[in-house]
Design a protein around this motif. Structure first.
Motif, short mmCIF file in Angstrom:
data_model
loop_
_atom_site.label_atom_id
_atom_site.label_comp_id
_atom_site.label_asym_id
_atom_site.label_seq_id
_atom_site.Cartn_x
_atom_site.Cartn_y
_atom_site.Cartn_z
N PRO A 77 48.41 32.96 34.13
CA PRO A 77 48.33 32.96 35.42
C PRO A 77 46.85 33.89 35.81
O PRO A 77 46.27 33.70 36.75
CB PRO A 77 49.27 33.85 36.00
CG PRO A 77 50.65 33.27 34.84
CD PRO A 77 49.67 33.03 33.64
N ALA A 78 46.77 35.02 35.09
CA ALA A 78 45.51 35.90 35.38
C ALA A 78 44.22 35.34 35.35
O ALA A 78 43.43 35.48 36.05
CB ALA A 78 45.81 37.23 34.57
N LEU A 79 44.29 34.58 34.10
CA LEU A 79 42.94 33.87 33.89
C LEU A 79 42.68 32.66 35.03
O LEU A 79 41.66 32.47 35.54
CB LEU A 79 42.76 33.11 32.30
CG LEU A 79 41.62 32.73 32.03
CD1 LEU A 79 40.52 33.41 32.16
CD2 LEU A 79 41.84 31.78 30.67
N THR A 80 43.80 31.97 35.42
CA THR A 80 43.58 30.88 36.28
C THR A 80 43.35 31.75 37.78
O THR A 80 42.43 30.93 38.37
CB THR A 80 45.01 30.52 36.66
OG1 THR A 80 45.46 29.85 35.27
CG2 THR A 80 45.04 29.31 37.69
N LEU A 81 43.87 32.91 38.08
CA LEU A 81 43.60 33.63 39.47
C LEU A 81 42.15 33.97 39.36
O LEU A 81 41.46 33.45 40.42
CB LEU A 81 44.55 34.67 39.55
CG LEU A 81 44.41 35.47 40.71
CD1 LEU A 81 45.61 36.45 40.94
CD2 LEU A 81 43.39 36.25 40.89
N VAL A 82 41.72 34.51 38.21
CA VAL A 82 40.16 35.11 38.36
C VAL A 82 39.21 33.94 38.29
O VAL A 82 38.17 33.93 39.00
CB VAL A 82 40.03 36.06 36.98
CG1 VAL A 82 38.42 36.32 37.06
CG2 VAL A 82 40.97 37.37 37.34
N SER A 83 39.63 32.96 37.73
CA SER A 83 38.79 31.78 37.56
C SER A 83 38.57 30.87 38.77
O SER A 83 37.49 30.59 39.31
CB SER A 83 39.12 30.78 36.37
OG SER A 83 39.16 31.66 35.14
N THR A 84 39.67 30.98 39.45
CA THR A 84 39.55 30.28 40.78
C THR A 84 38.92 30.98 41.79
O THR A 84 37.92 30.34 42.47
CB THR A 84 41.07 30.18 41.14
OG1 THR A 84 41.82 29.43 40.51
CG2 THR A 84 41.13 29.28 42.52
N ILE A 85 39.04 32.32 41.92
CA ILE A 85 38.15 32.92 42.64
C ILE A 85 36.62 33.03 42.55
O ILE A 85 35.90 32.57 43.42
CB ILE A 85 38.70 34.74 42.76
CG1 ILE A 85 39.91 34.94 43.22
CG2 ILE A 85 37.59 35.44 43.41
CD1 ILE A 85 40.44 36.13 42.98
N PHE A 86 36.32 32.76 41.19
CA PHE A 86 34.81 32.64 40.66
C PHE A 86 34.53 31.34 41.23
O PHE A 86 33.43 31.20 41.89
CB PHE A 86 34.81 32.68 39.12
CG PHE A 86 33.56 32.29 38.67
CD1 PHE A 86 32.43 33.00 38.94
CD2 PHE A 86 33.34 31.52 37.51
CE1 PHE A 86 31.37 33.13 38.52
CE2 PHE A 86 32.10 31.46 36.85
CZ PHE A 86 31.00 32.26 37.40
N ILE A 87 35.34 30.39 41.19
CA ILE A 87 35.10 29.11 41.67
C ILE A 87 34.75 28.92 43.33
O ILE A 87 33.78 28.52 43.56
CB ILE A 87 36.08 27.65 41.21
CG1 ILE A 87 36.11 27.47 39.97
CG2 ILE A 87 35.79 26.43 42.02
CD1 ILE A 87 37.24 26.87 39.45
N CYS A 88 35.64 29.55 43.85
CA CYS A 88 35.53 29.87 45.37
C CYS A 88 34.27 30.40 45.67
O CYS A 88 33.85 30.18 46.72
CB CYS A 88 36.60 30.44 46.04
SG CYS A 88 38.34 29.15 45.58
N SER A 89 33.99 31.42 45.06
CA SER A 89 32.90 32.59 45.56
C SER A 89 31.48 31.57 45.48
O SER A 89 30.49 31.89 46.07
CB SER A 89 32.70 33.59 44.43
OG SER A 89 32.36 33.25 43.11
N LYS A 90 31.49 30.55 44.64
CA LYS A 90 30.34 29.69 44.49
C LYS A 90 29.80 29.03 45.64
O LYS A 90 28.87 28.79 46.11
CB LYS A 90 30.32 28.93 43.32
CG LYS A 90 30.48 29.53 41.98
CD LYS A 90 30.22 28.50 40.79
CE LYS A 90 30.39 29.27 39.45
NZ LYS A 90 30.49 28.30 38.45
N TYR A 91 31.13 28.69 46.50
CA TYR A 91 31.08 27.81 47.54
C TYR A 91 30.89 28.87 49.01
O TYR A 91 30.31 28.55 49.91
CB TYR A 91 32.49 26.97 47.82
CG TYR A 91 32.22 25.73 46.99
CD1 TYR A 91 31.80 24.80 47.37
CD2 TYR A 91 32.75 26.06 45.59
CE1 TYR A 91 31.81 23.74 46.36
CE2 TYR A 91 32.57 24.74 44.62
CZ TYR A 91 32.43 23.62 45.10
OH TYR A 91 32.35 22.88 44.10
N LEU A 92 31.69 29.86 48.82
CA LEU A 92 31.58 30.85 50.15
C LEU A 92 31.35 32.14 49.96
O LEU A 92 31.04 33.14 50.84
CB LEU A 92 33.10 30.71 50.61
CG LEU A 92 33.61 29.32 51.19
CD1 LEU A 92 35.16 29.57 51.40
CD2 LEU A 92 32.88 28.74 52.27
#
Length: 258
Positions: A77-92
């Motif tokens: 869960p922790a890796l998933t959460l941080v990686s998702t934020i990383f992905i979203c940050s690239k867009y917004l």
């Protein structure tokens, strides 16, 4: 006071027209308040704003739903959460967000060291599960466009946008609670549930509810005819005022429970 230029007014009018024509996607919340608060805390640590926070919540829920449909669990869960934020940050968000920063946050949260390769692999896995198609998130920009146009045309002297954005953030943090609380009002019949789904997918529903709540709970309640404004907005958005008042009541409950 600065008023909208003709160009700005036209842009906002076009945006509002698109909001009326294009609905969002009906999805029932998965994450509880504790989980959304954790996402917000991680976003704050990584200096990401509400755009990334909201986008990350939607993306993580979409990811969880798709994994569940495949009979798969979230392995980290922790890796998933941080990686998702990383992905979203690239867009917004912050384009300069780097993997070492993610590793530092993961170590702080979990106490474990994550190699950069693991973070990259998780990013790829998330995108693969989502078929490289992230859920479109217009909530923040919809609210900004709606409130900006309304306050300028209404000659409001002090911008209410900051408090509206704060309330939207709270709606994200607590959305599983207020969503299912509202849903209980509509599960009396199939027709009522169709109405509820239409409300949730309307891009005007949250902005109007937030705007009316702010007007009713600030000094503007003494200078504006809030009931008339509500009826005008209800007519323009094609959402009955009773439904909007129900949402305003839920926002009021959230604010009272802070």
């Amino acid at each position: 006071m600065n008023y909208l230029s003709k160009y700005e007014s036209n842009l906002l009018t076009e945006w509002l027209s698109e909001m009326l024509k294009n609905e969002g996607k009906y999805l029932e919340p998965i994450l509880d308040t504790r989980s959304t608060i954790l996402i917000k805390d991680i976003c704050n640590m990584l200096k990401q704003d509400i755009h990334v926070f909201g986008f990350a919540v939607d993306t993580i829920e979409e990811y969880i739903a798709r994994k569940s449909s495949r009979g798969e669990e979230i392995d980290d869960p922790a890796l998933t959460l941080v990686s998702t934020i990383f992905i979203c940050s690239k867009y917004l968000g912050d384009q300069d967000l780097k993997i070492p920063s993610l590793g530092n946050i993961l170590k702080k949260v979990t106490g474990h060291v994550y190699e950069p390769k693991l973070i990259r692999l998780k990013e790829m896995e998330i995108l693969t599960v989502l078929n490289h198609s992230l859920p479109i998130n217009n909530n923040v920009e919809d609210l900004k466009a709606f409130v900006t146009k309304f306050e300028k045309e209404s000659r409001i002297k002090v911008s209410i946008l900051p408090i509206c954005i704060e309330i939207l953030e709270l709606m994200y943090l607590t959305r599983k609670e207020w969503f299912y609380s509202l849903k209980k009002l509509y599960i009396i019949s199939n027709e009522a549930m169709k109405v509820f789904k239409k409300l949730i997918t309307s891009r005007f529903y949250l902005p109007i509810g937030i705007l009316i709540y702010v007007f009713k709970n600030t000094s503007y309640s003494n200078t504006l005819d809030v009931d008339s404004i509500l009826e005008d907005l209800a007519n323009g958005s094609k959402i009955h005022s009773d439904h909007l008042n129900a949402l305003v009541s839920k926002i009021n409950e959230i604010m009272n429970n802070l």
